[in-house]
Design a protein around this motif. Structure first.
Motif, short mmCIF file in Angstrom:
data_model
loop_
_atom_site.label_atom_id
_atom_site.label_comp_id
_atom_site.label_asym_id
_atom_site.label_seq_id
_atom_site.Cartn_x
_atom_site.Cartn_y
_atom_site.Cartn_z
N LEU A 323 0.83 -1.21 0.00
CA LEU A 323 0.00 0.00 0.00
C LEU A 323 0.87 1.26 0.00
O LEU A 323 0.65 2.18 -0.80
N ILE A 327 1.23 4.27 -2.86
CA ILE A 327 1.04 5.70 -2.58
C ILE A 327 2.29 6.49 -3.01
O ILE A 327 2.19 7.53 -3.65
N ALA A 330 2.36 6.67 -6.79
CA ALA A 330 1.31 7.57 -7.30
C ALA A 330 1.67 9.04 -7.03
O ALA A 330 1.44 9.91 -7.87
N LYS A 331 2.26 9.29 -5.88
CA LYS A 331 2.65 10.68 -5.55
C LYS A 331 3.76 11.15 -6.49
O LYS A 331 3.81 12.32 -6.85
N GLN A 336 -0.60 16.38 -7.17
CA GLN A 336 -1.61 16.45 -6.12
C GLN A 336 -2.12 17.89 -6.10
O GLN A 336 -1.43 18.78 -5.62
N VAL A 338 -5.67 19.54 -5.23
CA VAL A 338 -7.06 19.34 -4.82
C VAL A 338 -7.98 20.28 -5.61
O VAL A 338 -9.07 19.88 -6.03
N LEU B 257 -15.03 13.73 -3.35
CA LEU B 257 -14.32 15.02 -3.34
C LEU B 257 -14.34 15.63 -1.95
O LEU B 257 -13.36 16.25 -1.52
N ILE B 260 -11.62 13.87 0.17
CA ILE B 260 -10.26 14.31 -0.20
C ILE B 260 -10.02 15.73 0.32
O ILE B 260 -8.96 16.06 0.86
N THR B 261 -11.04 16.57 0.15
CA THR B 261 -10.91 17.95 0.58
C THR B 261 -10.82 18.05 2.11
O THR B 261 -10.02 18.83 2.64
N HIS B 264 -7.44 17.22 3.10
CA HIS B 264 -6.57 18.36 2.81
C HIS B 264 -6.74 19.46 3.86
O HIS B 264 -5.76 20.00 4.37
N GLU B 269 -4.43 12.12 7.15
CA GLU B 269 -4.40 11.15 6.06
C GLU B 269 -5.72 10.39 6.04
O GLU B 269 -6.25 9.98 7.07
N PHE B 271 -8.21 7.41 5.50
CA PHE B 271 -8.33 5.95 5.46
C PHE B 271 -9.80 5.63 5.21
O PHE B 271 -10.67 6.06 5.96
N LEU B 290 -7.18 7.33 -6.21
CA LEU B 290 -6.60 8.62 -5.82
C LEU B 290 -5.46 8.44 -4.81
O LEU B 290 -5.31 9.22 -3.87
N ARG B 291 -4.64 7.43 -5.03
CA ARG B 291 -3.53 7.15 -4.11
C ARG B 291 -2.59 8.36 -3.97
O ARG B 291 -1.95 8.52 -2.93
N GLU B 292 -2.48 9.17 -5.03
CA GLU B 292 -1.53 10.28 -4.95
C GLU B 292 -1.92 11.29 -3.88
O GLU B 292 -1.09 12.10 -3.46
N TYR B 293 -3.15 11.22 -3.41
CA TYR B 293 -3.56 12.09 -2.31
C TYR B 293 -3.33 11.41 -0.95
O TYR B 293 -3.86 11.86 0.06
N GLY B 294 -2.57 10.33 -0.98
CA GLY B 294 -2.28 9.61 0.26
C GLY B 294 -3.45 8.79 0.76
O GLY B 294 -3.47 8.38 1.92
N VAL B 295 -4.44 8.54 -0.11
CA VAL B 295 -5.64 7.83 0.33
C VAL B 295 -5.34 6.35 0.52
O VAL B 295 -4.81 5.68 -0.37
N ARG B 296 -5.65 5.85 1.71
CA ARG B 296 -5.55 4.42 1.96
C ARG B 296 -6.96 3.84 1.90
O ARG B 296 -7.73 4.00 2.83
N THR B 297 -7.29 3.21 0.78
CA THR B 297 -8.56 2.49 0.73
C THR B 297 -8.29 1.07 1.16
O THR B 297 -7.24 0.51 0.89
#
Lengths: 351, 627
Positions: A323, A327, A330-331, A336, A338, B257, B260-261, B264, B269, B271, B290-297
């Motif tokens: 995981l 990440i 992807a980063k 990034q 928003v 959204l 994510i917002t 931010h 982070e 989850f 949307l992993r680039e936003y640090g999202v851990r699904t």
């Protein structure tokens, strides 16, 4: 996805959070009074856990003990670490979410045979197959203690308990077999009345990178006294237990006069000084295929010696490794932004 | 019966002049495999770019592919667009596109009297008619009298347009939705370009497929142009919306959204633990990308694990969120109670669907309100919010996160199938204008250990001192057993349990001091107040306005905060002689309002799996106003 560099033992050592000063067993004990029945096997497990962690000198504030419900699940209260006494069977889920969002913490799950294998069976399978980096200690006393003596999923067929007055009508689960079938990367067994072995097993599990599963045979002196005495009593141990050591021949008995070899149907006991001595297996915990490990897990008294120690320990990336690297990649690859994300694929302007 | 020639004459003859209308509602209906959702979404995009206000209503079966041509397999997409602001996807379509007999059978009753019916006559074979239980062909037996009908050979025309592209017959036939779309574009004077761009974007790597879809779109458009279709060429002028940058959004997109917002704005982070369930799965699916936003699904093994992992993440100091629908809430209840007892922040999204049990998974309902209020053991209050429009899902997520951290409590946010899938134009928020979300544990973690106690509370909010693990000298244990006030030790004393029960209740009740008061639209006091909540906002707003146009003096108030209620709700209610509570359930908010304020509130209730009928609700308002 294959991670390029599985964690080496040295690397694992380096990510264990070590305390700045030298700690002793007492530094891991909370000021809460223990409330298990006098004579309960849990006392020994608690003491050896505190000893093992102090041997490793892990920073107490970086550890979290998560438990479910049952006698064993009181455990976190007695540790001077962070802890959550959660709900029945669900500790692996809470531990997973915690570890995945806080890789810097060491997360331990304390559970029992009912908690882990009955109400929480589903979660146990999945936390192990995902290889989430949590250490699971299952205190197996083969009975429901906190609810005062009903049979558990590890109670033997026909066992007379309060909820089975003329004997149970169901076969028990073998916790080690379940763990191995769930693709666990670390599987071990130990027991409450051998403090040295217990401490060593706890330490090995704590240092494993990945999901570690440890079955601890634990005596409930109130509702299921002497459940394991036939083979764990000091006088019979040498003869009836098989202490496993990675890379060493599987020998047991007085002066190691017996060993295990492969038979047509599984494993068999051979004379360590007899003609088949050359067939005695060496224990390979790191063997990728779980075949011999499963055969060991099935070894049961009285036909066979009962294995103790680390049955399986393989190095494989954890869920968190995958995981976190997703990440990271992807980063690196994607922006990034928003504000841009809120705009979506297309927008239009109203004047 | 007005029947238009089904022969494309190819002479380039022009049709009747364009008529102008304020609002039109179109419904596309066909087999699940006919691409109706796709066609509808393309139409919505073209409509957005044209500048109408609009609202959509996708409606599809739970089966992925029911037998072709069967009644069970009919999928539809409705869009209403207008020169004015609108709030619903419309009750009754003015135009129905029916791609086969089953679609006609299922949807004809909704079509307004005298409405326009576009049918794919190729699909009206003996076999398909039988599957739709038509004893005779409705296109020939006069049973469609009273509707204006365009019988178009949609399948054969689409196939012949792709004639020389070397596609299989099956692939060529699959372009028939673009033919139908092209025809409807002509009817409503829509620009083809956005759809042509979309085709290029989507099928660019398959040039023959892209070309076939383009040709079908053009062919459908030309078919409209060259066919004498009386009174069917209609233009709805662009709407006057507030100036700004707009996008199209559905409720589920807005939840994504919003999360994510919120991550931010709080610098936490994200989850997201979830188990796939209609209609909430899209939130998991979209966040996973949307992993680039640090999202851990985390796709959990079940609903319980999904909430368990979210609680674990939250306890660790991440923004722990789980999302599900009603059946999932039932499974999560025990764990939500753990979050109540341990007093941890937790966000639970409930995208409601029709129940009980599996119910109708793809249909909408507001039937989880009492479940999320009371469906747990013990006295277990938590905060409940409800979004009112697709775009509002975004803002209510921010609000849920704000309250969850300010008060250290689980918050349940209610959406539903209708909001989840409905698309509308949405003014893109200005990120810089959104408030930061405060996270108290960031400061608390530096507390002097002598001052720390896990259940010591903030005097203003009653929020406990929540500090995630990792801080030296602050080690402590929490759990599901009753806690001693302040110290957080396990406690069984009767006085303490009473005190803690009262504290948990007071903490949630006190949220009312930190949320906006309820606003009333219409007279400040008087005869009738219509009180609504959640996704019925658009329908109720529209019905109230229709009733006013018919001469009723009626006020409307809409609740986004269900627990606690806005602090002035009781006062608002007391200023009217009558209160009407319209809901897509049998009266759940009404029960709460009656219990709390001892008011004889009346209900308007539909439990059909569909959004409330504006027409019937308007009648109900008029009737009650007249009593």
């Amino acid at each position: 996805m294959v991670l390029q560099t599985p964690h080496s033992p040295e690397h694992v050592e380096s990510i264990i959070p070590i305390a700045d000063e030298n700690l002793t067993r007492k530094d891991y004990a909370s000021d809460v009074d223990t409330r298990w029945c006098p004579g309960c096997g849990d006392y020994s497990i608690l003491a050896q856990m505190q000893r093992g962690l102090s041997n490793l000198n892990i920073a107490p504030e970086k550890m979290v003990f998560v438990s479910g419900i049952g006698c064993s699940s009181r455990f976190p209260y007695y540790m001077n670490t962070y802890g959550m006494h959660s709900i029945h069977g669900r500790a692996p889920t809470i531990a997973s979410g915690l570890k995945l969002s806080r890789p810097d913490l060491m997360v331990f799950v304390i559970t029992g045979d009912g908690d882990a294998l009955s109400i929480g069976g589903n979660h146990l399978l999945h936390v192990l197959r995902r290889n989430v980096d949590v250490k699971i200690f299952l205190f197996n006393n083969r009975i429901y203690g906190l609810t005062k003596g009903q049979y558990s999923p590890t109670s033997e067929l026909g066992k007379v308990t309060k909820s089975s007055p003329i004997g149970t009508t169901e076969k028990p689960l073998n916790p080690l077999s379940v763990a191995l079938a769930s693709e666990a990367s670390f599987v071990a067994r130990t027991f409450d009345t051998d403090p040295q072995h217990l401490t060593a097993t706890i330490e090995t599990a704590a240092r494993h990178h990945g999901a570690a599963f440890v079955e601890i045979l634990q005596n409930c002196n109130i509702f299921n006294d002497r459940a394991f005495a036939d083979y764990t009593d000091r006088e019979v141990r040498d003869e009836r237990l098989l202490y496993l050591e990675h890379g060493k021949p599987m020998l047991f008995g007085e002066d190691h006069n017996k060993g295990l070899a492969v038979s047509a149907t599984g494993l068999r006991v051979v004379d360590a000084h007899g003609p088949d001595a050359g067939l005695i297996l060496s224990h390979d915990a790191t063997r990728p295929a779980p075949d011999v490990h499963q055969l060991l897990a099935r070894c049961a008294y009285p036909e066979m010696p009962v294995p103790m120690g680390v049955i399986r320990q393989v190095t494989t990336p954890t869920y968190g490794d995958y995981l976190d690297s997703q990440i990271e990649v992807a980063k690196f690859k994607n922006h990034q932004d928003v504000a841009q994300l809120l705009r979506g694929r297309s927008t239009w302007q109203v004047e | 019966m007005t029947t238009t020639s089904t022969q494309a004459n190819g002479s380039g003859g022009t049709s009747a002049p364009i008529q102008e209308r304020d609002r039109v509602t179109v419904r596309f209906a066909g087999d699940s495999g006919d691409g109706m959702q796709l066609a509808g979404n393309r139409f919505a995009d073209a409509t957005a770019i044209f500048g109408n206000d609009f609202s959509t209503l996708p409606d599809f079966p739970a089966e992925i592919r029911a037998p072709a041509g069967s009644l069970a397999g009919v999928s539809s997409f409705q869009i209403s667009f207008s020169k004015h602001q609108i709030f619903t996807p419309g009750d009754e379509p003015d135009t129905l596109v029916a791609m086969n007999p089953a679609a006609l059978k299922s949807h004809l009753s909704a079509l307004t009297k005298g409405g326009l019916l576009v049918v794919n006559e190729d699909a009206f074979t003996a076999g398909n008619l039988k599957k739709a239980n038509y004893p005779s062909n409705p296109l020939a037996d006069g049973s469609l009298e009273g509707y204006r009908i365009i019988k178009a050979p949609i399948t054969t025309a689409a196939v012949s347009a792709a004639d020389d592209l070397g596609l299989s017959n099956q692939n060529a036939e699959r372009t028939k939705n673009f033919f139908a779309l092209g025809l409807v574009y002509w009817l409503y004077d829509r620009d083809l370009q956005p759809t042509l761009d979309w085709i290029e974007d989507r099928f660019g790597r398959l040039p023959n497929i892209a070309e076939a879809n383009r040709r079908a779109l053009y062919a459908g458009h030309a078919y409209g142009e060259t066919t004498e279709i009386a009174d069917a060429h209609v233009r709805v002028p662009p709407a006057v919306l507030n100036p700004g940058e707009y996008r199209t959004i559905t409720g589920n997109q807005a939840l994504v959204l919003g999360l994510i917002t919120a991550s931010h704005l709080s610098d936490l982070e994200l989850f997201y633990g979830s188990y796939p369930i209609t209609p909430a799965s899209d939130v998991l699916v979209e966040l996973a990308a949307l992993r680039e936003y640090g999202v851990r699904t985390f796709q959990a093994e079940d609903e319980i694990s999904a909430v368990g992992t979210a609680i674990g993440a939250s306890y660790g100091g991440a923004l722990g969120v789980t999302g599900t629908s009603g059946p999932g809430i039932a499974l999560k209840s025990e764990a939500i109670n753990l979050a109540i007892m341990t007093e941890l922040p937790l966000i639970v999204l409930d995208v409601q669907r029709s129940g009980p049990s599996t119910g109708m998974p793809t249909k909408t309902e507001q039937t989880d309100l009492l479940q999320v209020m009371f469906g747990r053991n013990g006295e277990s209050p938590l905060c409940v919010l409800a979004a009112k429009t697709p775009g509002d899902c975004f803002y209510m997520v921010l609000e849920a996160v704000r309250l969850a951290y300010k008060f250290v409590t689980p918050v349940i946010l209610l959406s539903d199938t209708y909001l989840a899938n409905t698309a509308e134009p949405w003014p893109v928020p200005d990120l810089a204008q959104l408030d930061q979300i405060e996270v108290p544990f960031r400061k608390l973690r530096y507390i002097d250990p002598e001052e720390f106690a896990p259940y010591k509370r903030d005097p203003d909010t009653l929020a406990r001192m929540f500090i995630p693990p990792g801080e030296a000298d602050l080690q402590h244990r929490i759990g599901g057993l009753e806690k001693s006030d302040i110290s957080g030790d396990v406690a069984y004393s009767p006085e303490n349990h009473q005190r803690m029960t009262d504290l948990r209740a007071a903490k949630i009740a006190g949220i009312a001091n930190f949320i906006p008061e309820l606003e009333v639209d219409g007279p400040d006091s008087g005869d009738l107040l219509v009180l609504s909540w959640g996704s019925t906002y658009g329908a109720v707003f529209t019905a109230v306005n229709d009733a006013r146009e018919a001469g009723c003096d009626v006020a409307h108030a809409h609740l986004q905060y269900l627990n606690p209620f806005p602090r002035n709700l009781g006062d608002v209610i007391s200023r009217y002689n009558k209160v009407l509570v319209p809901e897509a359930n049998t009266g759940q908010l009404r029960m709460l309002v009656r219990a709390k304020f001892l008011v004889d509130a009346q209900g308007y209730n539909e439990v059909t799996g569909q959004p409330l009928s504006v027409r019937l609700l308007t009648e109900a308002i008029q009737q009650l106003a007249a009593e």
